[in-house]
Write an enzyme that holds these catalytic residues in place. Structure first.
Site, PDB file in Angstrom:
ATOM      1  N   ILE A 127       0.811  -1.207   0.000  1.00 31.10           N
ATOM      2  CA  ILE A 127       0.000   0.000   0.000  1.00 31.10           C
ATOM      3  C   ILE A 127       0.854   1.271   0.000  1.00 31.10           C
ATOM      4  CG2 ILE A 127      -0.191   0.152   2.514  1.00 31.10           C
ATOM      5  CD1 ILE A 127      -3.155   0.987   2.037  1.00 31.10           C
ATOM      6  N   LYS A 128       2.074   1.202   0.553  1.00 29.21           N
ATOM      7  CA  LYS A 128       2.936   2.395   0.582  1.00 29.21           C
ATOM      8  C   LYS A 128       3.345   2.819  -0.826  1.00 29.21           C
ATOM      9  CE  LYS A 128       7.135  -0.336   1.279  1.00 29.21           C
ATOM     10  NZ  LYS A 128       8.265  -0.639   2.186  1.00 29.21           N
ATOM     11  N   GLY A 129       3.396   1.864  -1.764  1.00 29.73           N
ATOM     12  CA  GLY A 129       3.589   2.184  -3.167  1.00 29.73           C
ATOM     13  C   GLY A 129       4.955   2.713  -3.535  1.00 29.73           C
TER      14      GLY A 129
END
Length: 249
Positions: A127-129
């Site tokens: 999710i941090k990408g």
């Protein structure tokens, strides 16, 4: 000089200056330095200057050479893989997935073989990408299964089947002895053996040393190189599932 013919730029426009580094399997001495300059000249650097030489243990020497390249680049002969699909926002990607599949899109990701470098796969999936974009875990209509590093191909195939994966993402950073090529071809062959024709998941590989136009040769659907963002991958997945649904229809 034609606008489509260019030379490298170093100190002044068109001087052709480039810097090159390499290692030779010989001890560091004057003869080794001469060998480095000979190699540089044979590679099209003339004149070539030796700017750095350092022993790498007793039997190897690392060199940096600088010189003017005698070769030209013809831009008309450069071939690249153009993006044939639009870049979507996370909201638009979610809507398209829901409209096309009427369920979540399942993505299984891993680093296969002995590759333990998960930075690339994590940048796309977590999710941090990456580069200011959130990874695929952020997408409401995508289920992500990240298997991590050093996953054997049979394990990847088995998990993909168990999860009913729509897509499989593989990251390959280790390239010694073309390990990324061997691992990818082994992986694609295993999926085609395990699935009926026309039902193989979308196969995607990524890494800094792949040639993006070699997807067909390696048996995968898409190759992504360095700098790829999660949004690009998500947009491609939407494009590909739409195309596949059209074919079945």
């Amino acid at each position: 000089m034609s606008g489509s013919i260019i030379r490298p730029y170093g100190d002044t426009t068109g001087d052709g200056m480039v810097q090159l580094s390499f290692t030779l399997p010989i001890p560091h001495d004057k003869k080794a330095e001469g060998a480095a300059l000979q190699l540089a000249r044979k590679m099209g650097l003339d004149p070539a200057l030796l700017v750095h030489a350092k022993a790498m243990g007793p039997d190897f020497t690392f060199f940096v050479v600088y010189g003017s390249s005698t070769h030209l680049v013809n831009l008309d002969e450069v071939r690249v893989v153009e993006r044939e699909y639009p870049l979507l926002s996370a909201k638009d990607a979610n809507l398209a997935i829901r409209r096309t599949l009427r369920r979540k899109l399942v993505v299984v990701g891993a680093c296969i073989g002995t590759d333990a470098h998960t930075v690339g796969i994590d940048a796309i999936l977590n999710i941090k990408g990456f580069a200011g974009e959130k990874g695929l875990e952020y997408y409401r209509e995508i289920k992500v299964v990240n298997l991590g590093a050093q996953v054997l191909v049979p394990e990847l195939v088995a998990r993909a089947r168990a999860e009913k994966a729509d897509a499989v993402l593989v990251s390959q950073v280790v390239t010694q002895k073309d390990a990324h090529i061997h691992n990818t071809t082994q992986m694609s062959a295993a999926f085609r053996e395990a699935y009926p024709a026309g039902h193989v998941p979308i196969l995607i590989v990524g890494g800094p040393r792949f040639e993006e136009d070699s997807a067909a040769q390696l048996g995968v659907d898409r190759i992504f190189g360095r700098g790829t963002t999660p949004g690009e991958v998500a947009s491609y997945l939407v494009h590909e599932i739409t195309v596949r649904k059209g074919r079945k229809a």
